[in-house]
Scaffold this active site. Structure first.
Site, short mmCIF file in Angstrom:
data_model
loop_
_atom_site.label_atom_id
_atom_site.label_comp_id
_atom_site.label_asym_id
_atom_site.label_seq_id
_atom_site.Cartn_x
_atom_site.Cartn_y
_atom_site.Cartn_z
N LEU A 186 2.30 2.53 3.30
CA LEU A 186 3.78 2.49 3.16
C LEU A 186 4.40 2.73 4.46
O LEU A 186 4.05 3.95 5.31
CB LEU A 186 4.45 3.60 2.23
CG LEU A 186 5.87 3.56 2.15
CD1 LEU A 186 6.44 2.15 1.48
CD2 LEU A 186 6.33 4.74 1.23
N ASP A 187 5.22 1.94 5.07
CA ASP A 187 6.21 1.96 6.23
C ASP A 187 5.29 2.19 7.50
O ASP A 187 5.64 2.82 8.43
CB ASP A 187 6.94 3.03 6.28
CG ASP A 187 7.89 2.82 5.16
OD1 ASP A 187 8.35 1.56 4.79
OD2 ASP A 187 8.57 3.75 4.54
N GLU A 188 3.92 1.77 7.36
CA GLU A 188 3.00 2.04 8.56
C GLU A 188 2.25 0.44 9.02
O GLU A 188 1.21 0.46 9.87
CB GLU A 188 1.77 3.01 8.27
CG GLU A 188 2.22 4.33 8.00
CD GLU A 188 1.32 5.43 7.88
OE1 GLU A 188 0.04 4.97 7.79
OE2 GLU A 188 1.60 6.41 7.32
N HIS A 195 12.33 -1.43 7.92
CA HIS A 195 12.75 0.35 7.53
C HIS A 195 14.07 0.99 7.92
O HIS A 195 14.36 0.92 9.25
CB HIS A 195 11.46 0.88 7.94
CG HIS A 195 11.47 2.26 7.42
ND1 HIS A 195 11.27 2.72 5.98
CD2 HIS A 195 11.80 3.58 7.89
CE1 HIS A 195 11.26 4.09 6.05
NE2 HIS A 195 11.55 4.50 7.32
#
Length: 283
Positions: A225-227, A190
């Protein structure tokens, strides 16, 4: 019989005797420990261990010995022959820096993986990929064709016997179903220092806020998402004189470094999942 090197990783409830049981088993079978690391998570009451060792007996006998030991301690065990390189599928869109970096590191023998194929929703990076003699698969996707396209991704994973999927700036959100099927074996980079500046145009968000550090985060892919659990983060210092374009350029290098480390550590079984977090045993 000549010795082969193996990596053992395990997690189990934290209790006395785990290290003694593992080292005792290895000693009884004539194994020589080369590297050993362990960590006890006091909050979660979980114990994590990574052991690299040389063994004079076949892999199937080793697996049988550890399978017999595991129930006593509730161990979750992984065992890998060091000589066998993990098979990796890289997914990209149009940005080439992370793909190019991984391809070069493998060729330079700085990354001990086998990149078996590259898949993309665009055709742009076919020449770069094929210059390394690696198969390239163009899998275009639209909201309407996403289920079919992701089925093709899974077909590639099965066909190439892929053990790790690397999203090297693949600018598509994976479905919940695909995330579940790739759980623990898909890494994303990311282009931000999570959890700040999530979503689109993170470097422009950072510029607007006048940040002094920018970064990139390599993490396991989850349906959130992105976690996903964070594996590695890298930062670079910036100042008021840097434009958003400058930050993007600096960020490219940061992304490459963070992703390469994450892939390397995963390939060497130095990353163990601890709930939403990771335990890293770096060299």
């Amino acid at each position: 019989m000549s010795s082969a090197e193996y990596i053992l990783t395990l997690s189990c409830p934290d209790r006395p005797g785990v290290v003694a049981a593992v080292s005792g088993l290895l000693a009884r079978h004539g194994c020589n420990i080369i590297e050993s690391q362990q960590f006890g998570d006091r909050e979660a009451q979980r114990f994590f261990m990574r052991v690299q060792f040389a063994a004079p007996l076949p892999e199937d006998e080793l697996r049988a010995a550890f399978a017999a030991l595991a129930p006593e301690f509730g161990m979750e065990i992984k065992l890998r022959d060091v000589a066998r390189k993990p098979r990796v599928l890289i997914m990209v869109s149009k940005f080439d820096h992370c793909l190019n970096d991984l391809l070069y590191r493998v060729r330079a023998k700085a990354l001990d993986i086998e990149i078996v194929a590259v898949a993309s929703n665009h055709p742009d990076l076919r020449p770069l990929t094929q210059s390394y003699g690696i198969d390239y698969h163009h899998l275009p996707v639209t909201p309407e064709t996403k289920p079919r396209q992701e089925a093709e991704v899974l077909a590639l994973v099965e066909h190439y016997q892929v053990e790790l999927v690397v999203l090297a700036r693949y600018m598509q959100v994976l479905s919940e179903d695909l995330c579940e099927k790739l759980a623990g074996r898909a890494i994303n980079i990311h282009h931000s220092f999570l959890p700040s500046f999530k979503g689109a145009r993170p470097y422009h968000q950072a510029h607007d806020r006048g940040v002094k550090l920018i970064g990139a985060t390599a993490h396991y892919v989850t349906s959130n998402l992105d976690e996903g659990p964070i594996i590695e983060q890298e930062v670079a210092r910036v100042n008021h004189s840097h434009s958003p374009a400058d930050l993007v350029a600096i960020g490219r290098d940061v992304e490459c470094v963070a992703l390469a480390r994450a892939v390397k550590w995963h390939a060497e079984q130095r990353v163990l999942l601890d709930g939403h977090r990771t335990v890293i045993f770096p060299r």
